[in-house]
Structures are given as structure tokens and as C-alpha cells.
Design a protein around this motif. Sequence first.
Motif, PDB file in Angstrom:
ATOM      1  N   ASP A   1      -3.877  21.242  -8.643  1.00 34.15           N
ATOM      2  CA  ASP A   1      -2.843  21.415  -7.626  1.00 34.15           C
ATOM      3  C   ASP A   1      -3.298  22.421  -6.584  1.00 34.15           C
ATOM      4  O   ASP A   1      -3.664  23.538  -6.907  1.00 34.15           O
ATOM      5  N   GLY A   2      -3.305  22.011  -5.336  1.00 34.71           N
ATOM      6  CA  GLY A   2      -3.661  22.907  -4.247  1.00 34.71           C
ATOM      7  C   GLY A   2      -5.153  23.017  -3.987  1.00 34.71           C
ATOM      8  O   GLY A   2      -5.563  23.713  -3.073  1.00 34.71           O
ATOM      9  N   ALA A   3      -5.979  22.358  -4.763  1.00 31.68           N
ATOM     10  CA  ALA A   3      -7.425  22.427  -4.555  1.00 31.68           C
ATOM     11  C   ALA A   3      -7.803  21.599  -3.334  1.00 31.68           C
ATOM     12  O   ALA A   3      -7.226  20.550  -3.080  1.00 31.68           O
ATOM     13  N   PRO A   4      -8.792  22.099  -2.562  1.00 33.74           N
ATOM     14  CA  PRO A   4      -9.216  21.313  -1.401  1.00 33.74           C
ATOM     15  C   PRO A   4      -9.825  19.997  -1.859  1.00 33.74           C
ATOM     16  O   PRO A   4     -10.459  19.920  -2.909  1.00 33.74           O
ATOM     17  N   GLY A   5      -9.600  18.967  -1.092  1.00 29.76           N
ATOM     18  CA  GLY A   5     -10.115  17.657  -1.467  1.00 29.76           C
ATOM     19  C   GLY A   5     -10.519  16.846  -0.258  1.00 29.76           C
ATOM     20  O   GLY A   5     -10.479  17.319   0.868  1.00 29.76           O
ATOM     21  N   ARG A   6     -10.914  15.631  -0.537  1.00 34.03           N
ATOM     22  CA  ARG A   6     -11.316  14.718   0.527  1.00 34.03           C
ATOM     23  C   ARG A   6     -10.434  13.487   0.465  1.00 34.03           C
ATOM     24  O   ARG A   6      -9.950  13.117  -0.590  1.00 34.03           O
ATOM     25  N   CYS A   7     -10.303  12.859   1.590  1.00 30.18           N
ATOM     26  CA  CYS A   7      -9.594  11.585   1.642  1.00 30.18           C
ATOM     27  C   CYS A   7     -10.601  10.517   1.225  1.00 30.18           C
ATOM     28  O   CYS A   7     -11.635  10.356   1.848  1.00 30.18           O
ATOM     29  N   GLY A   8     -10.328   9.828   0.149  1.00 29.06           N
ATOM     30  CA  GLY A   8     -11.291   8.849  -0.342  1.00 29.06           C
ATOM     31  C   GLY A   8     -10.619   7.685  -1.016  1.00 29.06           C
ATOM     32  O   GLY A   8      -9.551   7.256  -0.624  1.00 29.06           O
ATOM     33  N   ARG A   9     -11.252   7.208  -2.047  1.00 27.34           N
ATOM     34  CA  ARG A   9     -10.754   6.035  -2.756  1.00 27.34           C
ATOM     35  C   ARG A   9      -9.626   6.406  -3.715  1.00 27.34           C
ATOM     36  O   ARG A   9      -9.563   7.513  -4.212  1.00 27.34           O
ATOM     37  N   VAL A  10      -8.775   5.428  -3.968  1.00 28.19           N
ATOM     38  CA  VAL A  10      -7.695   5.587  -4.924  1.00 28.19           C
ATOM     39  C   VAL A  10      -7.812   4.489  -5.967  1.00 28.19           C
ATOM     40  O   VAL A  10      -8.660   3.610  -5.856  1.00 28.19           O
ATOM     41  N   ARG A  11      -6.947   4.499  -6.956  1.00 27.83           N
ATOM     42  CA  ARG A  11      -7.042   3.520  -8.038  1.00 27.83           C
ATOM     43  C   ARG A  11      -7.101   2.078  -7.545  1.00 27.83           C
ATOM     44  O   ARG A  11      -7.774   1.262  -8.123  1.00 27.83           O
ATOM     45  N   GLY A  12      -6.417   1.751  -6.476  1.00 29.61           N
ATOM     46  CA  GLY A  12      -6.408   0.397  -5.959  1.00 29.61           C
ATOM     47  C   GLY A  12      -7.725  -0.030  -5.344  1.00 29.61           C
ATOM     48  O   GLY A  12      -7.919  -1.193  -5.028  1.00 29.61           O
ATOM     49  N   GLY A  13      -8.649   0.899  -5.164  1.00 37.35           N
ATOM     50  CA  GLY A  13      -9.975   0.565  -4.665  1.00 37.35           C
ATOM     51  C   GLY A  13     -10.072   0.524  -3.147  1.00 37.35           C
ATOM     52  O   GLY A  13     -11.162   0.354  -2.618  1.00 37.35           O
ATOM     53  N   LEU A  14      -8.969   0.647  -2.442  1.00 41.07           N
ATOM     54  CA  LEU A  14      -9.022   0.587  -0.996  1.00 41.07           C
ATOM     55  C   LEU A  14      -9.095   1.991  -0.434  1.00 41.07           C
ATOM     56  O   LEU A  14      -8.378   2.870  -0.872  1.00 41.07           O
TER      57      LEU A  14
ATOM     58  N   ARG B   1       0.832  -1.207   0.000  1.00 40.12           N
ATOM     59  CA  ARG B   1       0.000   0.000   0.000  1.00 40.12           C
ATOM     60  C   ARG B   1       0.865   1.256   0.000  1.00 40.12           C
ATOM     61  O   ARG B   1       0.529   2.260  -0.635  1.00 40.12           O
ATOM     62  N   GLN B   2       1.977   1.210   0.713  1.00 40.54           N
ATOM     63  CA  GLN B   2       2.892   2.351   0.732  1.00 40.54           C
ATOM     64  C   GLN B   2       3.447   2.597  -0.666  1.00 40.54           C
ATOM     65  O   GLN B   2       3.532   3.742  -1.122  1.00 40.54           O
ATOM     66  N   LYS B   3       3.796   1.523  -1.375  1.00 46.07           N
ATOM     67  CA  LYS B   3       4.304   1.652  -2.739  1.00 46.07           C
ATOM     68  C   LYS B   3       3.216   2.212  -3.656  1.00 46.07           C
ATOM     69  O   LYS B   3       3.472   3.108  -4.468  1.00 46.07           O
ATOM     70  N   ALA B   4       1.980   1.705  -3.517  1.00 44.43           N
ATOM     71  CA  ALA B   4       0.867   2.191  -4.340  1.00 44.43           C
ATOM     72  C   ALA B   4       0.612   3.669  -4.078  1.00 44.43           C
ATOM     73  O   ALA B   4       0.343   4.439  -5.008  1.00 44.43           O
ATOM     74  N   MET B   5       0.696   4.077  -2.818  1.00 45.47           N
ATOM     75  CA  MET B   5       0.504   5.481  -2.465  1.00 45.47           C
ATOM     76  C   MET B   5       1.570   6.348  -3.127  1.00 45.47           C
ATOM     77  O   MET B   5       1.257   7.383  -3.718  1.00 45.47           O
ATOM     78  N   SER B   6       2.814   5.917  -3.054  1.00 44.99           N
ATOM     79  CA  SER B   6       3.902   6.681  -3.668  1.00 44.99           C
ATOM     80  C   SER B   6       3.709   6.797  -5.173  1.00 44.99           C
ATOM     81  O   SER B   6       3.937   7.866  -5.755  1.00 44.99           O
ATOM     82  N   GLU B   7       3.271   5.713  -5.803  1.00 49.56           N
ATOM     83  CA  GLU B   7       3.030   5.740  -7.245  1.00 49.56           C
ATOM     84  C   GLU B   7       1.876   6.681  -7.596  1.00 49.56           C
ATOM     85  O   GLU B   7       1.941   7.410  -8.580  1.00 49.56           O
ATOM     86  N   GLU B   8       0.821   6.659  -6.785  1.00 51.70           N
ATOM     87  CA  GLU B   8      -0.332   7.535  -7.019  1.00 51.70           C
ATOM     88  C   GLU B   8       0.066   9.007  -6.877  1.00 51.70           C
ATOM     89  O   GLU B   8      -0.319   9.851  -7.690  1.00 51.70           O
ATOM     90  N   ILE B   9       0.847   9.306  -5.863  1.00 53.60           N
ATOM     91  CA  ILE B   9       1.308  10.680  -5.652  1.00 53.60           C
ATOM     92  C   ILE B   9       2.215  11.117  -6.803  1.00 53.60           C
ATOM     93  O   ILE B   9       2.104  12.240  -7.297  1.00 53.60           O
ATOM     94  N   GLU B  10       3.087  10.222  -7.256  1.00 54.72           N
ATOM     95  CA  GLU B  10       3.968  10.552  -8.382  1.00 54.72           C
ATOM     96  C   GLU B  10       3.145  10.812  -9.643  1.00 54.72           C
ATOM     97  O   GLU B  10       3.431  11.748 -10.390  1.00 54.72           O
ATOM     98  N   LEU B  11       2.115  10.036  -9.871  1.00 53.65           N
ATOM     99  CA  LEU B  11       1.238  10.252 -11.024  1.00 53.65           C
ATOM    100  C   LEU B  11       0.572  11.622 -10.946  1.00 53.65           C
ATOM    101  O   LEU B  11       0.530  12.363 -11.930  1.00 53.65           O
ATOM    102  N   LEU B  12       0.068  11.988  -9.776  1.00 55.22           N
ATOM    103  CA  LEU B  12      -0.548  13.307  -9.595  1.00 55.22           C
ATOM    104  C   LEU B  12       0.473  14.431  -9.788  1.00 55.22           C
ATOM    105  O   LEU B  12       0.164  15.455 -10.382  1.00 55.22           O
ATOM    106  N   ARG B  13       1.681  14.202  -9.295  1.00 58.47           N
ATOM    107  CA  ARG B  13       2.738  15.209  -9.446  1.00 58.47           C
ATOM    108  C   ARG B  13       3.048  15.439 -10.921  1.00 58.47           C
ATOM    109  O   ARG B  13       3.182  16.575 -11.372  1.00 58.47           O
ATOM    110  N   ARG B  14       3.116  14.355 -11.676  1.00 58.81           N
ATOM    111  CA  ARG B  14       3.383  14.482 -13.117  1.00 58.81           C
ATOM    112  C   ARG B  14       2.245  15.203 -13.821  1.00 58.81           C
ATOM    113  O   ARG B  14       2.483  16.035 -14.691  1.00 58.81           O
ATOM    114  N   ARG B  15       1.010  14.886 -13.443  1.00 58.42           N
ATOM    115  CA  ARG B  15      -0.144  15.560 -14.039  1.00 58.42           C
ATOM    116  C   ARG B  15      -0.118  17.051 -13.714  1.00 58.42           C
ATOM    117  O   ARG B  15      -0.458  17.880 -14.558  1.00 58.42           O
ATOM    118  N   ALA B  16       0.260  17.386 -12.495  1.00 55.53           N
ATOM    119  CA  ALA B  16       0.315  18.791 -12.088  1.00 55.53           C
ATOM    120  C   ALA B  16       1.335  19.546 -12.927  1.00 55.53           C
ATOM    121  O   ALA B  16       1.111  20.698 -13.305  1.00 55.53           O
TER     122      ALA B  16
END
Length: 113
Positions: free
Chosen positions: A96-109, A74-89
Motif C-alpha cells: 500500500d502506497g508503494a511507487p509503481g508503474r502502470c502496466g499489465r493487469v490480470r486481464g492481460g490488457l 474493462r471498467q468492471k475489471a478495473m474495479s474488481e482489480e482495485i477491490e482485490l488490491l484493497r482487500r489484500r492491503a
Amino acid sequence: MDTRVFAYVAKLADTGSYARAARELFITKQGLASAIERLERSLNVPLFEADHKGVRLTEYGEVFCAFSRAFLDRQKAMSEEIELLRRRARLGSAKDGAPGRCGRVRGGLPLSR
């Protein structure tokens, strides 16, 4: 709890050797042994047992190791998800910087705080 112990337990279980696990983790054998001893004391159960062939997981250790591997995945998946968002930004396609909620990610958990 220091999250590095999850990698320590998994590596020690994989190698069956404090010396080899420490070498692969780039820490000292004594540092690894101390971390495992502290963890076992905090849990009040033995995670490993040693014999002439090396070390192996106890029943408690098997449970802890399974959760450790899940945590590391899960830690690896989180790092990959953050890197993907960073690249998109960088490309201007992420909010980038928009308020958000803690919710689901690509892994479904769901992620929790």
C-alpha cells in the motif's frame, strides 16, 4: 465525453426503447434522449434510428456500442482489480502506497493513461 453515455448506448440498444432504458438506468426518458442527442451531435453521426417498433442501432451505432461494451467490461475489471488490491492491503499483503508503474493487469490488457 461523459463516460455514462457508454452505458446509455448499451442499454438503449438492449431494450430498443427510450422509456424502458431510462427506467433501467434510473434516469428520465428526456435525460436519456438529451444525452444521446448530444453524443450524436459530437460524433456528427446518427447512432440510432427509430420506427414504429422502437429504436435500433445504425451502422455507426453498432460500432460505438461494441466499443461501449468493451469499455464497460474493462471498467468492471478495473474495479474488481482495485477491490482485490484493497482487500489484500487490509490483510497486509499488498504494498500500500508503494511507487509503481502502470502496466499489465490480470486481464492481460495494458492500461494506458
